[in-house]
Design a protein around this motif. Sequence first.
Motif, PDB file in Angstrom:
ATOM      1  N   HIS A 317     -51.478  21.273  -0.254  1.00  0.00           N
ATOM      2  CA  HIS A 317     -50.089  21.659  -0.526  1.00  0.00           C
ATOM      3  C   HIS A 317     -49.350  22.330   0.621  1.00  0.00           C
ATOM      4  O   HIS A 317     -48.175  22.656   0.469  1.00  0.00           O
ATOM      5  N   ALA A 318     -49.996  22.539   1.773  1.00  0.00           N
ATOM      6  CA  ALA A 318     -49.310  23.093   2.955  1.00  0.00           C
ATOM      7  C   ALA A 318     -48.586  24.394   2.620  1.00  0.00           C
ATOM      8  O   ALA A 318     -47.489  24.636   3.120  1.00  0.00           O
ATOM      9  N   PHE A 320     -46.968  25.131   0.149  1.00  0.00           N
ATOM     10  CA  PHE A 320     -45.675  24.815  -0.435  1.00  0.00           C
ATOM     11  C   PHE A 320     -44.546  24.890   0.595  1.00  0.00           C
ATOM     12  O   PHE A 320     -43.375  24.975   0.231  1.00  0.00           O
ATOM     13  N   GLN A 321     -44.900  24.863   1.873  1.00  0.00           N
ATOM     14  CA  GLN A 321     -43.876  24.853   2.913  1.00  0.00           C
ATOM     15  C   GLN A 321     -43.564  23.401   3.223  1.00  0.00           C
ATOM     16  O   GLN A 321     -44.051  22.833   4.183  1.00  0.00           O
ATOM     17  N   GLY A 322     -42.780  22.788   2.386  1.00  0.00           N
ATOM     18  CA  GLY A 322     -42.444  21.395   2.615  1.00  0.00           C
ATOM     19  C   GLY A 322     -43.486  20.463   2.011  1.00  0.00           C
ATOM     20  O   GLY A 322     -44.385  20.880   1.275  1.00  0.00           O
ATOM     21  N   ASN A 323     -43.359  19.186   2.338  1.00  0.00           N
ATOM     22  CA  ASN A 323     -44.238  18.174   1.754  1.00  0.00           C
ATOM     23  C   ASN A 323     -45.677  18.339   2.207  1.00  0.00           C
ATOM     24  O   ASN A 323     -45.953  18.783   3.311  1.00  0.00           O
ATOM     25  N   GLY A 324     -46.594  17.939   1.357  1.00  0.00           N
ATOM     26  CA  GLY A 324     -48.015  18.121   1.624  1.00  0.00           C
ATOM     27  C   GLY A 324     -48.661  16.836   2.121  1.00  0.00           C
ATOM     28  O   GLY A 324     -47.994  15.898   2.555  1.00  0.00           O
ATOM     29  N   SER A 325     -49.991  16.813   2.047  1.00  0.00           N
ATOM     30  CA  SER A 325     -50.734  15.641   2.523  1.00  0.00           C
ATOM     31  C   SER A 325     -51.883  15.336   1.581  1.00  0.00           C
ATOM     32  O   SER A 325     -52.203  16.132   0.701  1.00  0.00           O
ATOM     33  N   ALA A 343     -49.566  11.077   4.173  1.00  0.00           N
ATOM     34  CA  ALA A 343     -48.462  11.989   3.856  1.00  0.00           C
ATOM     35  C   ALA A 343     -48.234  11.948   2.350  1.00  0.00           C
ATOM     36  O   ALA A 343     -48.463  10.931   1.707  1.00  0.00           O
ATOM     37  N   ALA A 344     -47.789  13.045   1.779  1.00  0.00           N
ATOM     38  CA  ALA A 344     -47.514  13.082   0.342  1.00  0.00           C
ATOM     39  C   ALA A 344     -46.210  13.832   0.119  1.00  0.00           C
ATOM     40  O   ALA A 344     -45.535  14.212   1.069  1.00  0.00           O
ATOM     41  N   ARG A 346     -44.292  17.025  -2.362  1.00  0.00           N
ATOM     42  CA  ARG A 346     -44.458  18.469  -2.457  1.00  0.00           C
ATOM     43  C   ARG A 346     -45.619  18.805  -3.401  1.00  0.00           C
ATOM     44  O   ARG A 346     -45.555  18.526  -4.581  1.00  0.00           O
TER      45      ARG A 346
END
Lengths: 355, 614
Positions: A317-318, A320-325, A343-344, A346
């Motif tokens: 989920h990175a 929640f700083q932008g889109n995740g992977s 790439a994924a 949010r």
Amino acid sequence: MKRNLHFFILLSFLFWVGCKDQDPPQVLPEVAGVVIVNEGNFLSGDGSIDLFDLETETRQADVFQTKNGFALGANIQNALVHEDLLLLVCNATDKLEVLDATTFQSLGVVEEGLATPFDVAVAGKYAFVTNWGTFNSETFAYDDPKIVTINLTDYSIVATLRVEIQPQHILVVENQIFVTNVGGWSSPGTTVSVFSHQNGALSKTADITVPAGPDRLVTDKNGKIWVLSTRGHLVRIDPVSREVEFTLSDVPVLGFNEKMTIDPSGDRLFWLASHDEANAVFTMRVAESQVGAALVSGSNFYGIGVDENETLYIGEHAAFQGNGSVLRYDVGGATPQSLETLAAGRAPNGFLFLK
Amino acid sequence: MSCCLCVAAQEDTIFLDQVVIPGSFLTTYDAGVEVKQVDSARLFLAQAQSLGDLLQQQTGLYLRQYGAEGQNTSVSFRGTTPYHTILQWNGVDINSPSLGQADFSGIPVFLLEEITLYRGGASSLFGSGSIGGNIQIRTRSGFRQGLSLVAMQQVGSFGKWHSGLGVGYGWRRWSIAAKAYHQQIENDFPVRYRGSSYLQNNAASEQQGVLLSTIYRAGRQQWLFEVWYHQHQRALQPLIGNRTSTDGLRDHNLRMNLRHQWHLRHGLLESSLSHIRDQQWYNNGSGTHIYRTVSGMDYEMSPLAGWQLRTGGTWQWLTTEVANYTSDTSQWRSDQYLLLSGALFSWMDVAFTLRKNWMQGVKAPFTPALGWDLWLKKGQTLRWAWKTLASANFRAPTLNELFWEPGGNPLLRPERSKGVETGWYFTGNGKRESWTASLTGFRTWVRDMAIWVPSGQYWSPTNIQEVHIHGLETDAAWEWQGEPKLKVWGNWTFTRSINQTAFPNARAQGKQLAYVPVHKSTLGVVSSYRRWGLQSIFSHTGKRFTESANERALEGFMVISCTLSHTWDWPRQRLVGQLAIENLLNADYQNYELRAMPGRHFSLKINYQFQNNQ
């Protein structure tokens, strides 16, 4: 002359802006692949589903929006494919979206009568949705949890069953409906409820006592039900006798909204856990009785899935700083082999594998 | 001496012959700092709006509006986030100390007599937080003799009902004024959704308040005391499609400010004491309550001919009642500063400022700034200046970042920045026309930006992000004083605000920050002929990314508003009627993702003023 200048400037801007044509929604080919379920940021309504085509290795982002021409506008907690339907259980806005599983076209939506819905299971033409209830900002708890039955042919609410304790996941096994009662943070539940249904109306047939915080359920190749609890227990239940056959304690888990999956052959369990101030994936075959070392470690793990080629998918989920992977590993061999990361959207929290 | 970027004030300001005590000492010290003041005519037309609506509509600042009128509105100034701009009333911070940002929907323009924007890192001049800029508002700009009255009533679409009343009386040494306002709107506008539409639910807003202000002057001393009590009750507008939400928010703000100015033989001594009480309740929760007392003292003198020196400091004590903070959370803050400004040559002004901030538990850096104005041509018909400013700034951690349970990080460091900017300013006038224009380029480097990341079982803010910002701002205005009068003004801002950090999201590296538009531009055309006036404003906000990897975006949008006004004048009295159309093109746009905005809507406003000078 100066007055005319004013109107001229006004008119020239009106012409300049004009009307913007809406692009027609892109038509998607029917493909086999992986649906990446992206939860979205809490209260931002940016939940989405992506389609990853396994043959061409290409991803179509946000197929709900591209196929239907309007935004989903919600967080997706859980998703389910049942025959040719794709069901999305959404929060904030609370609703159940029903899509065609091959074209992703919206077939219907139930927007009333749900209160923080969490998971769904289907038996016949009925969808059973577990609801946490209404959030109470004084107590920080949820009031009036319930299970709602929806008729999938006309999207009407057939029945609402009030329950005493917050229900989490729901699974239909043969003709019985199993619900894990996870409860609240400080007072976790200790039962898995069993229901039968008559034309959508649920009636409880048993309460199976399990260790605290029962959360995720899956069925294995032997028809047994495995339950992972937030307090670190893995339990195997026989659905016929409705008894606990096996309990494993001190299992590493996330502690909240557990993520567990089983491979399509029903032999090997995989789940996420908090580990060493970050995250890890643990695994166990259904014939085993001990959890080994962490299979894969990393940070911000949020979703898990495994396909028939023994490829492990981990949603990241990175923060929640932008889109995740999506991290991928080949777990068929002795040690996991890292594959290409996708790439994924949010906060990817789940995967659905389409044939 | 230094160029204040004031757009020329209109002649038709109603309040005449006021003796104005300079609103802020900073007009003397702002060599290099870009200053913009909203002129009184525009303030008058925008009287029924909130400060947020006015700034979004008319300036290069981008205001995020979480929905229609009355919903949370926060500012992005020079590519930064709402945490990086401080809003000050009479020189006192009124940002929320818990969140670290200000909600501009709760600042009614009806109360304001001055709005000044200081763009750029003016931290050294104003204290913590001004990495992007600083917005100064004043509710009282001067002493007025005689009786004055103002009454305003506006009615508009979607249940808009705005009322305002003000009275003032000045005699001999006293000038007392009071203003009261009540603004409400239902916001039940049509929302397009899935091929049909429904009326927006749960977005109503109501705010009311009162401002009392007293000035007493005797010889070389002046006292100013102001009390502002504001209440705001609103339903929180939900996402498009959510028709069941009943969430709401209630705010009570009490702001008190006492100032003393004493003209001594060799200098000016200013002291102030303020008390601010901010309370907010979400639904039926126990609320957050924050109480602050701020005292300040400043001394200004002239050490050499043509030079000014100012020094001083503020001391603040803060206490909280917030359920999620460790109990009895309190904090003191203090800062001391030195400003030196003067004419190095007849054609060059310089200003040097040095400030040090102290905060309980936080290590804050020195923030120096150096700026200069070069007057390349100074004449009657054309003036041309070149300004430059270099500064180091910081933003102190918010109370939520330090004390939130669980996850607050008491060891969180302040965010730091360095900035440079340079600009050219032109003003000129002919027989019946005048014009101004400016072009500014800026670069800012921000590091140690705080991001909440998972840390074990909880989320915790950590200093990890670095952002590099560069951009261009241009402003111009042209005015024709003939009959009909005509004025055209416009601005365009270009901002690239690029995240440098690959953690926690590798795909966000090298990308524009979310909700920072690359382009924002506005054009205003104001004309008046005899008793009629027409103002049209075209406001364009460019595409914004809604997430940090720039993979989701909201389209740019253009909102056009037109206001037709008619004025009736009598001796000492004036009545103005205004008919306004907002969103003339009925644009279907979102400022913030999935928060609907109203289409074309109307309002009618009457404003009455009476001024009796002795």
